[in-house]
Scaffold this motif. Sequence first.
Motif, PDB file in Angstrom:
ATOM      1  N   PHE A 137      44.667  23.499 115.767  1.00 59.73           N
ATOM      2  CA  PHE A 137      45.804  24.111 115.088  1.00 59.73           C
ATOM      3  C   PHE A 137      46.681  23.054 114.418  1.00 59.73           C
ATOM      4  O   PHE A 137      47.141  23.251 113.284  1.00 59.73           O
ATOM      5  N   ALA A 138      46.886  21.931 115.090  1.00 61.23           N
ATOM      6  CA  ALA A 138      47.683  20.854 114.487  1.00 61.23           C
ATOM      7  C   ALA A 138      47.024  20.349 113.205  1.00 61.23           C
ATOM      8  O   ALA A 138      47.699  20.113 112.191  1.00 61.23           O
ATOM      9  N   THR A 139      45.704  20.209 113.237  1.00 64.82           N
ATOM     10  CA  THR A 139      44.989  19.746 112.051  1.00 64.82           C
ATOM     11  C   THR A 139      45.060  20.791 110.936  1.00 64.82           C
ATOM     12  O   THR A 139      45.202  20.447 109.760  1.00 64.82           O
TER      13      THR A 139
ATOM     14  N   TRP B 118      47.393  22.646 105.747  1.00 68.21           N
ATOM     15  CA  TRP B 118      48.215  23.613 105.018  1.00 68.21           C
ATOM     16  C   TRP B 118      49.397  22.948 104.319  1.00 68.21           C
ATOM     17  O   TRP B 118      49.858  23.421 103.287  1.00 68.21           O
ATOM     18  N   VAL B 119      49.885  21.850 104.871  1.00 70.08           N
ATOM     19  CA  VAL B 119      51.021  21.137 104.274  1.00 70.08           C
ATOM     20  C   VAL B 119      50.538  20.085 103.278  1.00 70.08           C
ATOM     21  O   VAL B 119      51.076  19.965 102.167  1.00 70.08           O
ATOM     22  N   ALA B 120      49.542  19.304 103.672  1.00 74.79           N
ATOM     23  CA  ALA B 120      49.111  18.177 102.844  1.00 74.79           C
ATOM     24  C   ALA B 120      48.402  18.613 101.565  1.00 74.79           C
ATOM     25  O   ALA B 120      48.572  17.976 100.514  1.00 74.79           O
ATOM     26  N   ALA B 121      47.613  19.688 101.626  1.00 75.63           N
ATOM     27  CA  ALA B 121      46.871  20.118 100.428  1.00 75.63           C
ATOM     28  C   ALA B 121      47.807  20.497  99.282  1.00 75.63           C
ATOM     29  O   ALA B 121      47.675  19.959  98.177  1.00 75.63           O
ATOM     30  N   PRO B 122      48.775  21.394  99.507  1.00 84.44           N
ATOM     31  CA  PRO B 122      49.667  21.703  98.378  1.00 84.44           C
ATOM     32  C   PRO B 122      50.526  20.510  97.969  1.00 84.44           C
ATOM     33  O   PRO B 122      50.848  20.348  96.789  1.00 84.44           O
ATOM     34  N   TRP B 123      50.873  19.678  98.923  1.00 78.22           N
ATOM     35  CA  TRP B 123      51.654  18.475  98.623  1.00 78.22           C
ATOM     36  C   TRP B 123      50.873  17.575  97.667  1.00 78.22           C
ATOM     37  O   TRP B 123      51.406  17.070  96.684  1.00 78.22           O
ATOM     38  N   ALA B 124      49.596  17.389  97.949  1.00 76.91           N
ATOM     39  CA  ALA B 124      48.755  16.535  97.111  1.00 76.91           C
ATOM     40  C   ALA B 124      48.481  17.167  95.757  1.00 76.91           C
ATOM     41  O   ALA B 124      48.349  16.461  94.748  1.00 76.91           O
TER      42      ALA B 124
ATOM     43  N   LEU C 241      43.033  28.132 102.435  1.00 76.48           N
ATOM     44  CA  LEU C 241      42.961  27.503 103.755  1.00 76.48           C
ATOM     45  C   LEU C 241      43.402  28.434 104.880  1.00 76.48           C
ATOM     46  O   LEU C 241      42.893  28.353 105.997  1.00 76.48           O
ATOM     47  N   ILE C 242      44.330  29.318 104.592  1.00 71.35           N
ATOM     48  CA  ILE C 242      44.771  30.277 105.607  1.00 71.35           C
ATOM     49  C   ILE C 242      43.940  31.552 105.537  1.00 71.35           C
ATOM     50  O   ILE C 242      43.561  32.121 106.562  1.00 71.35           O
ATOM     51  N   GLY C 243      43.621  31.987 104.329  1.00 66.50           N
ATOM     52  CA  GLY C 243      42.955  33.270 104.144  1.00 66.50           C
ATOM     53  C   GLY C 243      41.513  33.316 104.601  1.00 66.50           C
ATOM     54  O   GLY C 243      41.092  34.284 105.243  1.00 66.50           O
ATOM     55  N   LEU C 244      40.737  32.290 104.286  1.00 65.83           N
ATOM     56  CA  LEU C 244      39.319  32.324 104.651  1.00 65.83           C
ATOM     57  C   LEU C 244      39.093  32.474 106.156  1.00 65.83           C
ATOM     58  O   LEU C 244      38.357  33.364 106.584  1.00 65.83           O
ATOM     59  N   PRO C 245      39.743  31.639 106.995  1.00 71.53           N
ATOM     60  CA  PRO C 245      39.525  31.817 108.433  1.00 71.53           C
ATOM     61  C   PRO C 245      40.136  33.111 108.988  1.00 71.53           C
ATOM     62  O   PRO C 245      39.723  33.590 110.034  1.00 71.53           O
ATOM     63  N   THR C 246      41.109  33.653 108.286  1.00 73.71           N
ATOM     64  CA  THR C 246      41.701  34.918 108.722  1.00 73.71           C
ATOM     65  C   THR C 246      40.743  36.071 108.455  1.00 73.71           C
ATOM     66  O   THR C 246      40.601  36.974 109.282  1.00 73.71           O
ATOM     67  N   VAL C 247      40.081  36.040 107.331  1.00 77.29           N
ATOM     68  CA  VAL C 247      39.194  37.131 106.936  1.00 77.29           C
ATOM     69  C   VAL C 247      37.821  36.996 107.582  1.00 77.29           C
ATOM     70  O   VAL C 247      37.265  37.975 108.078  1.00 77.29           O
ATOM     71  N   PHE C 248      37.266  35.795 107.572  1.00 72.11           N
ATOM     72  CA  PHE C 248      35.904  35.581 108.056  1.00 72.11           C
ATOM     73  C   PHE C 248      35.932  34.939 109.439  1.00 72.11           C
ATOM     74  O   PHE C 248      36.521  33.874 109.618  1.00 72.11           O
ATOM     75  N   ALA C 249      35.293  35.595 110.407  1.00 69.59           N
ATOM     76  CA  ALA C 249      35.269  35.068 111.774  1.00 69.59           C
ATOM     77  C   ALA C 249      33.990  35.511 112.474  1.00 69.59           C
ATOM     78  O   ALA C 249      33.365  36.501 112.096  1.00 69.59           O
ATOM     79  N   THR C 250      33.651  34.756 113.487  1.00 70.68           N
ATOM     80  CA  THR C 250      32.483  35.074 114.301  1.00 70.68           C
ATOM     81  C   THR C 250      32.914  36.000 115.433  1.00 70.68           C
ATOM     82  O   THR C 250      33.883  35.692 116.138  1.00 70.68           O
ATOM     83  N   PRO C 251      32.237  37.134 115.608  1.00 67.16           N
ATOM     84  CA  PRO C 251      32.585  38.023 116.719  1.00 67.16           C
ATOM     85  C   PRO C 251      32.516  37.280 118.060  1.00 67.16           C
ATOM     86  O   PRO C 251      31.607  36.494 118.306  1.00 67.16           O
TER      87      PRO C 251
ATOM     88  N   ALA D 148      39.524  13.359 113.818  1.00 65.87           N
ATOM     89  CA  ALA D 148      38.388  12.867 114.597  1.00 65.87           C
ATOM     90  C   ALA D 148      38.440  13.396 116.031  1.00 65.87           C
ATOM     91  O   ALA D 148      37.426  13.860 116.574  1.00 65.87           O
ATOM     92  N   VAL D 149      39.614  13.356 116.637  1.00 66.24           N
ATOM     93  CA  VAL D 149      39.774  13.893 117.990  1.00 66.24           C
ATOM     94  C   VAL D 149      39.480  15.387 117.994  1.00 66.24           C
ATOM     95  O   VAL D 149      38.797  15.905 118.890  1.00 66.24           O
ATOM     96  N   THR D 150      39.963  16.084 116.991  1.00 69.55           N
ATOM     97  CA  THR D 150      39.709  17.521 116.887  1.00 69.55           C
ATOM     98  C   THR D 150      38.219  17.806 116.806  1.00 69.55           C
ATOM     99  O   THR D 150      37.714  18.699 117.490  1.00 69.55           O
ATOM    100  N   ALA D 151      37.511  17.054 115.990  1.00 72.41           N
ATOM    101  CA  ALA D 151      36.067  17.270 115.846  1.00 72.41           C
ATOM    102  C   ALA D 151      35.350  17.064 117.177  1.00 72.41           C
ATOM    103  O   ALA D 151      34.478  17.860 117.552  1.00 72.41           O
TER     104      ALA D 151
END
Length: 106
Positions: A4-6, A11-17, A33-43, A90-93
């Motif tokens: 979630f932190a990543t 969500w902040v860095a992409a529009p900033w860049a 970035l927010i919409g795709l994971p909200t709409v598409f998910a694995t049951p 890297a830690v997240t991965a």
Amino acid sequence: MFRFATELVAWVAAPWALASFSVPLAVLSVVVLIGLPTVFATPGDKRQVLVAVPGPVTIALVLLQLAVAVAASWAAWHPVAAGVVSALAAVTAVLELPRWRWLLRR
């Protein structure tokens, strides 16, 4: 927590860049970035699934978030901050590996 932190960083860095190039593109990046994971998910991975997708798609969406967080932070922020974001990604991965193994069986 790390994922979630990543995601928040992405969500902040992409529009900033992207904002200096195109404000509509910056807004679109957040929607994607927010919409795709909200709409598409694995049951079984989320409580509510709008559009069911196999596990590898969910893994790809997480990898997209991680890549965007790292790339956008290097493009938009001081190298020290970008280095911290890279370490976070890297830690997240590494922490996501058990979940990804589970998702690959879905």
